[in-house]
Design an enzyme around this catalytic site. Structure first.
Site, short mmCIF file in Angstrom:
data_model
loop_
_atom_site.label_atom_id
_atom_site.label_comp_id
_atom_site.label_asym_id
_atom_site.label_seq_id
_atom_site.Cartn_x
_atom_site.Cartn_y
_atom_site.Cartn_z
CG ASP A 219 -4.36 -74.58 30.69
OD1 ASP A 219 -4.92 -74.49 29.60
OD2 ASP A 219 -3.17 -74.90 30.80
CG HIS A 242 -5.66 -70.54 28.94
ND1 HIS A 242 -4.45 -71.17 28.80
CD2 HIS A 242 -5.44 -69.51 29.79
CE1 HIS A 242 -3.55 -70.55 29.56
NE2 HIS A 242 -4.12 -69.55 30.17
#
Ligand code: NAG
Length: 392
Positions: A219, A242
């Protein structure tokens, strides 16, 4: 009188030497093995870790909690202050989570430092062994909420250096309600497909530095949530992951914003986003202001530069625009490759357009097609060479 004066000085000097000697003798080391920890990777050492901490925390002189080489299994542990003096938490070994993720409980943390000031955490590896938990998350019924690997709350003057965090269940490092906290030479590692394994989540904290660190995860590498202020992020290698995100902001009406953030000298490799500002499409008094992204290399990044103010998963905010004010954001010397044509996307709020967005020397390309910029409700300026062409 003169000799009297020098005598006083001499006596004072002797007392000074004595006190130095005394404090170095008092600087105690609390080895967790002496408190019952076992380096066999199986015995639950959580009580021993907490007992060594309490001893160190109660010491009037600065002291060390020492975790020697070896692998120690521990359930969730709390290291709480206030302590009477400075503490060095020296980890030469490795801490691992219980093999069954159910044993982590529902407290939300695995290793928690709270209400501690003047703390240094140095070295070591922590392995939350998250893989079975991720499988549960993905295939999904009745999984526990999961725990953050290492958390710092209500703490100040903290340095964390040389720590390696592996396979967190959820977030690797969480910081909230802290001031003056610095992370250096960290390695954060989880697979790209591990769900919600953010590297760092910072919230409600002032004076946060993260530098010289490697973050590969599933993430955000770093997410700066509401109340993050005076943040410096530099020399980070991020990816997979991310990217580095400000937000999500504006989840609630009365929420603190994010201000004075610098991200510089950083490389993103094969990340979903590079530098991102994200807010919910909801009414809110939150903001993101005085943000600088400088000297950044993008390597095969999906969305290198992105402001997204329409975040609304599961459509819980139909027809609202974001109340979050995004202003004074500088992008300079950002180079490299995008995997999508739309290398720059400013999707700002209709009711609160982004203001003061400045771009200088940005060059983002794809292997074979020209890149584009998308702009909605954004005001700013560009200088130097900017590719894709800016809309300012
Ligand atoms: C902004 O944050 C940095 C830390 O990154 C700090 O040194 C600086 O003083 C802050 N600036 C202001 C105006 O608060």
């Amino acid at each position: 009188m003169a000799s009297n004066g020098s005598q006083i000085l001499r006596t004072a000097f002797i007392y000074f030497l004595l006190s130095l000697f005394q404090s170095s003798c008092n600087a105690a080391s609390y080895n967790v093995v002496r408190f019952g920890a076992r380096a066999d990777g199986r015995t639950d050492s959580s009580k021993a870790l907490e007992a060594a901490w309490r001893a160190a925390c109660g010491s009037t002189a600065s002291s060390t909690v020492y975790i020697p080489r070896g692998t120690y299994m521990t359930r969730p542990v709390v290291f709480s202050g206030p302590c009477r003096s400075r503490i060095l938490f020296q980890i030469d070994g490795k801490l691992v989570a219980p093999p069954n993720y159910q044993a982590m409980g529902n407290s939300g943390f695995w290793i928690l430092f709270t209400k501690v000031s003047r703390l240094t955490v140095h070295g070591g590896t922590i392995d939350a062994r998250g893989s079975q938990f991720w499988v549960c998350r993905r295939t999904g019924s009745n999984c526990p909420a999961g725990v953050r690997s290492i958390s710092f709350m209500w703490s100040n003057n903290v340095v964390v250096s040389g720590l390696k965090s592996l396979y967190s269940q959820t977030i690797h490092v969480a910081v909230s309600q802290c001031s003056n906290i610095r992370f250096e030479h960290m390695s954060i590692i989880a697979p790209s497909r591990s769900p919600n394994t953010d590297g760092f989540i910072i919230q409600s904290s002032t004076g946060v530095t993260i530098r010289n660190s490697l973050i590969k995860t599933g993430d955000d590498c770093i997410a700066l949530g509401p109340g993050s202020k005076n943040v410096l992020i530099e020399k980070i290698a991020c990816g997979p992951g991310h990217g580095i995100s400000i937000g999500s902001l504006g989840n609630s009406l009365n929420e603190l914003g994010v201000q004075n953030v610098t991200v510089r000298n950083t490389i993103f490799t094969k990340t979903q986003n590079g530098v991102r500002i994200k807010s919910w499409a909801r009414d809110s008094k939150s903001y993101a202001t005085n943000i600088e992204f400088r000297n950044i290399i993008m390597r095969a990044v999906d969305n290198p530069i992105i402001i997204d103010q329409t975040y609304c998963p599961s459509n819980r905010c139909p027809r609202e625009t974001s109340g979050v004010e995004v202003s004074n954001v500088r992008y300079s010397n950002i180079k490299g490759t995008s995997t999508t044509v739309e290398a720059v996307r400013f999707e700002c709020s209709l009711s609160n357009p982004c203001r003061g967005i400045r771009m200088r020397n940005v060059r983002l390309s794809t292997p074979n097609r020209a890149t584009t910029t998308t702009c909605e409700n954004v005001h700013g300026s560009a200088s130097g060479l900017v590719i894709p062409r800016s809309c300012f």
